[in-house]
Design a protein around this motif. Structure first.
Motif, PDB file in Angstrom:
ATOM      1  N   ALA A  26      22.677  13.944   1.672  1.00 55.45           N
ATOM      2  CA  ALA A  26      23.017  15.370   1.668  1.00 55.45           C
ATOM      3  C   ALA A  26      23.543  15.787   3.039  1.00 55.45           C
ATOM      4  CB  ALA A  26      21.811  16.199   1.278  1.00 55.45           C
ATOM      5  N   PHE A  27      24.464  16.732   3.047  1.00 50.71           N
ATOM      6  CA  PHE A  27      25.017  17.251   4.310  1.00 50.71           C
ATOM      7  C   PHE A  27      24.354  18.585   4.621  1.00 50.71           C
ATOM      8  CE2 PHE A  27      28.007  19.448   7.043  1.00 50.71           C
ATOM      9  CZ  PHE A  27      28.370  18.457   7.943  1.00 50.71           C
ATOM     10  N   VAL A  28      23.814  18.684   5.833  1.00 51.36           N
ATOM     11  CA  VAL A  28      23.198  19.932   6.260  1.00 51.36           C
ATOM     12  C   VAL A  28      24.062  20.576   7.329  1.00 51.36           C
ATOM     13  CG1 VAL A  28      20.894  19.108   5.720  1.00 51.36           C
ATOM     14  CG2 VAL A  28      21.791  18.781   8.021  1.00 51.36           C
TER      15      VAL A  28
ATOM     16  N   ASN B 286      16.398  13.713  15.028  1.00 47.76           N
ATOM     17  CA  ASN B 286      15.123  13.356  14.414  1.00 47.76           C
ATOM     18  C   ASN B 286      14.397  14.654  14.076  1.00 47.76           C
ATOM     19  OD1 ASN B 286      15.308  10.515  14.580  1.00 47.76           O
ATOM     20  ND2 ASN B 286      14.738  10.584  16.740  1.00 47.76           N
ATOM     21  N   ILE B 287      14.303  14.965  12.799  1.00 43.81           N
ATOM     22  CA  ILE B 287      13.690  16.214  12.365  1.00 43.81           C
ATOM     23  C   ILE B 287      12.178  16.043  12.407  1.00 43.81           C
ATOM     24  CG2 ILE B 287      13.500  17.874  10.495  1.00 43.81           C
ATOM     25  CD1 ILE B 287      16.274  16.880   9.559  1.00 43.81           C
TER      26      ILE B 287
ATOM     27  N   LEU C  70      10.137  13.646  10.183  1.00 40.34           N
ATOM     28  CA  LEU C  70      10.200  13.834   8.734  1.00 40.34           C
ATOM     29  C   LEU C  70      11.473  13.252   8.140  1.00 40.34           C
ATOM     30  CD1 LEU C  70       9.020  17.568   8.568  1.00 40.34           C
ATOM     31  CD2 LEU C  70       7.620  15.501   8.584  1.00 40.34           C
ATOM     32  N   ALA C  71      12.572  13.375   8.868  1.00 40.11           N
ATOM     33  CA  ALA C  71      13.869  12.884   8.387  1.00 40.11           C
ATOM     34  C   ALA C  71      14.783  12.687   9.594  1.00 40.11           C
ATOM     35  CB  ALA C  71      14.482  13.867   7.389  1.00 40.11           C
TER      36      ALA C  71
ATOM     37  N   LYS D 127      17.963   9.356   6.602  1.00 35.48           N
ATOM     38  CA  LYS D 127      16.638   8.860   6.305  1.00 35.48           C
ATOM     39  C   LYS D 127      15.711  10.030   5.991  1.00 35.48           C
ATOM     40  CE  LYS D 127      16.919   4.325   7.219  1.00 35.48           C
ATOM     41  NZ  LYS D 127      16.546   3.241   6.258  1.00 35.48           N
ATOM     42  N   ILE D 128      14.800   9.835   5.035  1.00 34.27           N
ATOM     43  CA  ILE D 128      13.712  10.778   4.769  1.00 34.27           C
ATOM     44  C   ILE D 128      12.428   9.965   4.749  1.00 34.27           C
ATOM     45  CG2 ILE D 128      12.707  12.429   3.153  1.00 34.27           C
ATOM     46  CD1 ILE D 128      15.503  13.066   2.172  1.00 34.27           C
TER      47      ILE D 128
END
Length: 355
Positions: free
Chosen positions: A184-186, A166-167, A98-99, A83-84
């Motif tokens: 996207a993979f972080v 949860n960013i 935020l994401a 999620k963003i």
């Protein structure tokens, strides 16, 4: 051996050439001086009157606005972005999500750590009971306690990672750039997620010279002007003064500027800092070019008006005020100092003043 001899010969030739050029320049300078002396009997110079003038310390300095806070936000956990919640240009507050990163693996790690911790607690209780009856040694009980403590720390770390799924924004500001998309993979090594900037306050970075920095201190109020918004008024205060000059012999200064409610100013814009000071008492000033060599020499040539000759005079210099220098001792109003041609002068040299 031949290479060494060749190098020596080249060095000798270069030194000889340098000596020849310097000697030739010296001869030309001497010929010029002799020509002037023979032609008119005096060295042509420029001069200025020694006057007491009002001292104006006000000055302006130009620079660029920078954000009060600027943060390149990096990931702390590995996972896929699910999620963003924000877009570029959105205003965010500290603690806002935020994401979100897929927490399945992280949650599994937390459950494993929870089970390990509960098991360690039970083992420690059994060892404590056995120790009371002499079934285990003190060393075994201490090891059980250490295992419980380590399991607790691993559980806390896994809970922290789960929370970090949860960013959240660490500052109040604006999302200037978004580097990720859903799916996207972080990585845990620090994938760049967002660039956050706080422009509710800005920093105006300017450079000032040694004469100007001497009159500044932290907390000084400064008027700020912007050519983009000429009708708006901004105020600031000095928050940083460099203790060391940069390579251009100027001192970096930072001024905190309160942006208006519309956040008109943007980071990267040009701004002008207007430094104003209380009115100063008049002082004896002479042109900076009056000094022989440099201001630090504290020596000038004064015109002997009755003989039209140059006389050396030791002075005590004060503040450097632009193109002028304050004289504390050694000169009086009405005297005349020579401002050019000093290289051709010695004590008692006849001079003629060029208007």
């Amino acid at each position: 051996m031949k290479r060494v001899i060749t190098i020596i010969i080249v060095v000798v030739v270069i030194l000889a050439a340098i000596f020849y050029i310097l000697n030739n320049n010296k001869k030309k300078a001497q010929e010029t001086t002799d020509f002037i002396a023979k032609g008119s009997g005096a060295v042509a110079v420029k001069a200025a009157n020694v006057e007491r003038k009002e001292v104006n310390l006000d000055f302006t300095a130009n620079g660029n606005f920078a954000p009060q806070q600027e943060l390149n936000f990096l990931s702390e956990n590995a996972g896929r972005v699910t999620k963003i919640y924000v877009s570029e240009g959105d205003r965010v507050s500290k603690g806002q999500v935020l994401a979100r990163i897929d927490a399945e693996i992280i949650n599994t790690d937390r459950e494993t750590a929870e089970a390990a911790y509960q098991n360690a607690v039970k083992d420690e209780a059994r060892y404590q009971s056995s120790y009371a009856t002499g079934g285990v040694t003190q060393q075994q009980l201490d090891q059980a306690k250490l295992a419980t403590q380590n399991a607790k720390l691993r559980l806390q770390a896994s809970q922290r990672r789960l929370s970090d799924a949860n960013i959240k924004s660490p500052i109040n500001g604006i999302v200037n750039k978004k580097y990720i998309e859903v799916g996207a993979f972080v990585t845990a090594q620090g994938t760049q997620l967002f660039e956050l900037v706080d422009v509710s306050k800005l920093k105006l970075k300017v450079n000032v010279n040694e004469g100007q920095v001497a009159n500044l201190k932290n907390g000084d109020a400064v008027q700020i002007q912007s050519s983009v918004f000429p009708t708006e008024k901004f105020s600031g205060k000095v928050t940083f003064i460099a203790s060391k000059a940069d390579e251009t012999l100027n001192f970096p200064i930072e001024i905190e500027v309160a942006n208006n409610t519309k956040s008109s100013l943007k980071a990267g814009m040009y701004g002008t800092a207007v430094f104003k000071f209380p009115k100063q008492a008049p002082a004896i000033l002479v042109p900076r070019t009056s000094f022989v060599g440099s201001v630090s020499s504290n020596e000038v040539y004064v015109l002997n008006k009755s003989k039209n000759t140059a006389e050396t005079r030791k002075v005590v210099s004060g503040r450097i005020l632009g193109d002028n220098v304050e004289i504390l001792e050694g000169l009086k109003e009405g005297e005349t100092v020579i401002t050019s041609g000093q290289i051709n002068l010695t004590e008692g040299t006849p001079v003629t003043i060029i208007k």
